[in-house]
Structure formats: C-alpha cells, structure tokens
Motif scaffolding. Structure first.
Motif, PDB file in Angstrom:
ATOM      1  N   LYS A   1      -3.567  -0.606  -1.382  1.00 50.98           N
ATOM      2  CA  LYS A   1      -2.517  -1.270  -0.607  1.00 50.98           C
ATOM      3  C   LYS A   1      -1.123  -0.872  -1.056  1.00 50.98           C
ATOM      4  O   LYS A   1      -0.183  -0.831  -0.256  1.00 50.98           O
ATOM      5  CB  LYS A   1      -2.705  -2.784  -0.685  1.00 50.98           C
ATOM      6  CG  LYS A   1      -4.012  -3.284  -0.087  1.00 50.98           C
ATOM      7  CD  LYS A   1      -4.167  -4.785  -0.268  1.00 50.98           C
ATOM      8  CE  LYS A   1      -5.498  -5.271   0.274  1.00 50.98           C
ATOM      9  NZ  LYS A   1      -6.641  -4.738  -0.490  1.00 50.98           N
TER      10      LYS A   1
ATOM     11  N   GLU B   1       2.813 -10.300  -2.980  1.00 51.50           N
ATOM     12  CA  GLU B   1       3.472 -10.133  -1.689  1.00 51.50           C
ATOM     13  C   GLU B   1       4.161 -11.412  -1.238  1.00 51.50           C
ATOM     14  O   GLU B   1       3.695 -12.519  -1.524  1.00 51.50           O
ATOM     15  CB  GLU B   1       2.466  -9.731  -0.612  1.00 51.50           C
ATOM     16  CG  GLU B   1       1.917  -8.337  -0.753  1.00 51.50           C
ATOM     17  CD  GLU B   1       1.011  -7.980   0.407  1.00 51.50           C
ATOM     18  OE1 GLU B   1       0.875  -6.782   0.700  1.00 51.50           O
ATOM     19  OE2 GLU B   1       0.424  -8.887   1.022  1.00 51.50           O
TER      20      GLU B   1
ATOM     21  N   ASN C   1      -8.087  -1.395   7.315  1.00 46.34           N
ATOM     22  CA  ASN C   1      -9.465  -1.401   6.830  1.00 46.34           C
ATOM     23  C   ASN C   1     -10.206  -0.250   7.484  1.00 46.34           C
ATOM     24  O   ASN C   1     -10.427  -0.253   8.696  1.00 46.34           O
ATOM     25  CB  ASN C   1     -10.117  -2.740   7.179  1.00 46.34           C
ATOM     26  CG  ASN C   1     -11.419  -2.969   6.454  1.00 46.34           C
ATOM     27  OD1 ASN C   1     -12.192  -2.036   6.266  1.00 46.34           O
ATOM     28  ND2 ASN C   1     -11.672  -4.196   6.066  1.00 46.34           N
TER      29      ASN C   1
ATOM     30  N   ALA D   1      -5.076  -4.493  -5.602  1.00 46.97           N
ATOM     31  CA  ALA D   1      -4.590  -3.411  -4.748  1.00 46.97           C
ATOM     32  C   ALA D   1      -5.728  -2.697  -4.035  1.00 46.97           C
ATOM     33  O   ALA D   1      -5.540  -2.171  -2.941  1.00 46.97           O
ATOM     34  CB  ALA D   1      -3.784  -2.402  -5.581  1.00 46.97           C
ATOM     35  N   ASN D   2      -6.902  -2.676  -4.645  1.00 47.69           N
ATOM     36  CA  ASN D   2      -8.017  -1.899  -4.099  1.00 47.69           C
ATOM     37  C   ASN D   2      -9.236  -2.761  -3.819  1.00 47.69           C
ATOM     38  O   ASN D   2     -10.340  -2.461  -4.256  1.00 47.69           O
ATOM     39  CB  ASN D   2      -8.408  -0.760  -5.054  1.00 47.69           C
ATOM     40  CG  ASN D   2      -7.382   0.341  -5.070  1.00 47.69           C
ATOM     41  OD1 ASN D   2      -7.376   1.218  -4.228  1.00 47.69           O
ATOM     42  ND2 ASN D   2      -6.477   0.283  -6.037  1.00 47.69           N
TER      43      ASN D   2
ATOM     44  N   SER E   1      -5.655   4.384   2.234  1.00 47.27           N
ATOM     45  CA  SER E   1      -5.721   3.133   2.985  1.00 47.27           C
ATOM     46  C   SER E   1      -6.275   2.013   2.117  1.00 47.27           C
ATOM     47  O   SER E   1      -5.878   0.847   2.265  1.00 47.27           O
ATOM     48  CB  SER E   1      -6.599   3.309   4.230  1.00 47.27           C
ATOM     49  OG  SER E   1      -6.045   4.251   5.118  1.00 47.27           O
TER      50      SER E   1
ATOM     51  N   LYS F   1       1.361   1.046   1.543  1.00 45.64           N
ATOM     52  CA  LYS F   1       2.681   0.496   1.849  1.00 45.64           C
ATOM     53  C   LYS F   1       3.767   1.566   1.703  1.00 45.64           C
ATOM     54  O   LYS F   1       4.684   1.666   2.536  1.00 45.64           O
ATOM     55  CB  LYS F   1       2.998  -0.672   0.921  1.00 45.64           C
ATOM     56  CG  LYS F   1       2.404  -2.012   1.321  1.00 45.64           C
ATOM     57  CD  LYS F   1       2.731  -3.058   0.273  1.00 45.64           C
ATOM     58  CE  LYS F   1       2.266  -4.444   0.691  1.00 45.64           C
ATOM     59  NZ  LYS F   1       3.110  -5.015   1.744  1.00 45.64           N
TER      60      LYS F   1
ATOM     61  N   ASN G   1      -0.142  -5.822   7.640  1.00 44.99           N
ATOM     62  CA  ASN G   1      -0.742  -6.496   6.500  1.00 44.99           C
ATOM     63  C   ASN G   1      -1.617  -5.520   5.728  1.00 44.99           C
ATOM     64  O   ASN G   1      -1.392  -5.258   4.552  1.00 44.99           O
ATOM     65  CB  ASN G   1      -1.549  -7.705   6.972  1.00 44.99           C
ATOM     66  CG  ASN G   1      -2.183  -8.472   5.827  1.00 44.99           C
ATOM     67  OD1 ASN G   1      -1.714  -8.401   4.697  1.00 44.99           O
ATOM     68  ND2 ASN G   1      -3.247  -9.203   6.108  1.00 44.99           N
ATOM     69  N   GLU G   2      -2.625  -4.945   6.403  1.00 42.55           N
ATOM     70  CA  GLU G   2      -3.470  -3.949   5.748  1.00 42.55           C
ATOM     71  C   GLU G   2      -4.247  -3.166   6.783  1.00 42.55           C
ATOM     72  O   GLU G   2      -4.295  -3.517   7.961  1.00 42.55           O
ATOM     73  CB  GLU G   2      -4.427  -4.597   4.743  1.00 42.55           C
ATOM     74  CG  GLU G   2      -5.462  -5.529   5.349  1.00 42.55           C
ATOM     75  CD  GLU G   2      -6.392  -6.105   4.290  1.00 42.55           C
ATOM     76  OE1 GLU G   2      -5.906  -6.422   3.192  1.00 42.55           O
ATOM     77  OE2 GLU G   2      -7.588  -6.219   4.559  1.00 42.55           O
TER      78      GLU G   2
END
Length: 367
Positions: free
Chosen positions: A141, A221, A317, A187-188, A138, A145, A314-315
């Motif tokens: 990213k 993105e 968390n 990414a992280n 998670s 994805k 989107n993401e």
C-alpha cells in the motif's frame, strides 16, 4: 473436444488462508466442467503443497469460521525448466500431467504479492491475474500510494512506519498530521487483516503492535469521511470497468469478519446509487488506477467518495475474493457477466497474455 487442464492453486501461508479456501470452492463449483479439467493444488499453512481430490479437498466447507484444507497424502514439488515434468508427485515420483493454465487464488502474502506469479512465470505457465510487478506494487500500500500520487491520483494522507523505526513514532506528531480517528494497517495485507481504528493514544500503540504482527511495514492513514465505492476491472491492454457498487458497513468499519464471515456485517448496494456522471467518473478512475499500477487480468479498485464528489483511492486488490458474498463477481454479474462466464474470460485473458509474452525475444541473437 480436448478439455484444457486448469490448475487451481489455493490456501497458502497468509492470514487470508481461509478466504482463499472459500474462493477456491466457489470457483471449483462454478467452472465449466465441459470445457476444463480441474487440478487442485492446495497449500497448507506450513507452505506444503498437496494434490487434492475434488470430492474431499475441504473440511467444514459450509462454515467459513471452521473451513480447513483437507491435507492429502499426495504432496507435490515443482521443478523449473522441465516442460514435461514440472510437477512431481512426492508420493511415487511420477510426473503430473502438464497444466495448460493456472488460476491462482491465494490471497495475501506469497500469493498476491508477486511471489507465486514469479514462480509461475519461471514455469512458463499462463496464469490468471496481474503479473509480478503489478502484483507486488499493488500489494504494498505504501508503494502503490507513491505511484498513484505520481500519476496525479488522489490518495489518503498517511505515515509509513518500518519496524526498525517503530521506537521513534510519536502519537502526538502523527495525530497533528492525520487527525483522529485514524487507521493503522499492515502495508502488505488485504481483507482488513491487522487493521485498527484509532481514537486514543492507547489504541494507537496497540494498533501498531497488532499491525506489526503481519508485516514489517505499517501504514497510518487519515480517516476519509465518505461513501465506500468499489469497482471491478477486467482486461489486459484494454481493460473495462464494471458498474460500481457500494459497501454499507453495519459495523464500525468494513472488517475481515464483515467481508467473509458475518453476512450481516455489511450490505452491498449493487449498483451503487450514483448519477450517470459519477458512475462514469468511477469507471474511468478505476481503469486509470489499474493501468497506473501495471495491473492485468483483474482487480478491484476501492474508493472513498467524499462530500465534494472527489474520489480517493483506498486500495487495489489484484486477487479479490471470489466467495459467494464477494464484491468482484457480484459487480460483474450485475454488469452482465455471469460467474462461470467471468471465469472463462479470466482464463482467456491469461492465455492471451502468455501468448503475447511468448512472442518476445529471449536472447539478442534469436532469429
């Protein structure tokens, strides 16, 4: 009644250190002191661990721009495999009381990416939140994805760039693929750290340079035009989703400052103005995303809702902020779970999962 001893681990070496301090303060203030004894384990920016007293563990605690960990003279070390002496004082060599459960609230690198979770698993301690695998995928990213696309869940188009391929990245090629404006992000990382909105070639290369300060892998993105909808998820095998909320940024985008420092940087619409059908769609999608990434305990799932009514992830968390202006606890409060009750539920979920895992065999010949 004997009170459970809860270790709250906070701070850390990541760029989200100050956010973690704010989250820890809110948890310490709200936790049920009649039910739990709190042990504060603060990690400074150099990675050293400290045992802190509740009366003095933070400096400038009311100012999010100046808040700091008050480094104690009481360092602590971890010894795996010693069930009764896992935590040793570096001051006098004495062992600390055994913790019953840990609430890690170290946002970002080394706290949210599976690293701390792995250490706690080695320590055989129940801990709040997602396990090693779910935390790791998670947080990344790019990997998240890929897994979500495999599950048939819509995500924004993107280009992944690693540091050793940076010299081959061409602005024109990326622009043709993603359009303008675009976003560049590590990414992280979380909390919008290192994120840039790109409109020009100059901004593109500046954005890459900024993002690579925080990670060795960067995501570029496309911009999704739509409403920013967030939903909180809670649970283990049978997670539930909160009422969705909406972020209404008052700045160019929902930046780090908007989230944690500038209370006027964004408005939070809780609940979001959605139809009953859309509300259920967001909740169902949030649980699906949560399970697809092997999350447990808690997570906040962030979407874009476009003009066609499609949800784009989107993401995710897995250790969302617990500050007084954070979305995760606010969503549950509106959904009927108060802040102290939410902490109780998260601790109960941690213990429940630990008991489940303890029932597994650890050797082929175990009876």
């Amino acid at each position: 009644m004997t009170k459970a001893k809860v270790g709250i681990i906070f701070g850390g070496k990541s760029a989200e250190h100050e956010v973690s301090l704010q989250s820890a303060k809110n948890i310490v203030d709200a936790i049920d002191k009649n039910k739990y004894d709190v042990v504060l384990l603060g990690i400074d920016k150099e990675g050293r661990w400290h045992i802190n007293e509740q009366s003095s563990y933070l400096l400038n605690e009311e100012n999010p721009k100046l808040i700091q960990l008050n480094k104690s003279n009481h360092g602590v070390a971890f010894i795996p495999g010693e069930s009764s002496k896992q935590w040793i004082s570096l001051t006098d060599g004495a062992s600390l009381d055994q913790l019953d459960v840990v609430f890690p609230i170290v946002h970002g690198t080394l706290g949210e990416d599976g690293s701390l979770q792995g250490m706690l698993r080695i320590a055989n301690l129940p801990y709040v939140g997602t396990g090693v695998l779910g935390s790791s995928v998670s947080m990344d990213k790019d990997v998240a994805k890929r897994l979500l696309k495999e599950a048939g869940i819509k995500v924004a188009k993107s280009v992944t760039v690693t540091r050793h391929k940076l010299s081959s990245v061409d602005f024109t090629e990326v622009k043709e693929r993603l359009g303008l404006p675009m976003f560049i992000k590590p990414a992280n990382q979380g909390s919008s750290v290192g994120v840039s909105k790109i409109r020009t070639e100059q901004e593109f290369y500046q954005g890459l340079k900024a993002a690579f300060q925080y990670d060795n892998k960067v995501l570029i993105e496309e911009t999704i035009v739509g409403r920013e909808i967030e939903c909180a998820v809670l649970g283990n095998e049978e997670p539930i989703a909160s009422i969705p909320g909406e972020i209404l940024p008052q700045t160019d985008f929902y930046s780090y400052e908007s989230k944690y420092i500038d209370e006027k940087g964004a408005d939070l619409a809780i609940p979001a103005e959605l139809s009953e059908e859309l509300t259920k769609k967001v909740q169902q999608a949030s649980v699906e995303v949560f399970q697809s990434l092997n999350c447990e305990g808690l997570a906040r799932v962030d979407f874009f809702l476009d003009d066609n009514g499609d949800l784009v992830v989107n993401e995710v968390n897995t250790l969302p902020g617990f500050t007084r202006i954070s979305m995760y606890p606010k969503l549950w409060e509106i959904s009927g779970i108060s802040y102290p009750e939410l902490i109780n539920k998260l601790i109960d979920l941690a213990i429940e999962r630990h008991q489940r895992d303890q029932a597994l065999k650890s050797a082929v010949w175990d009876d």
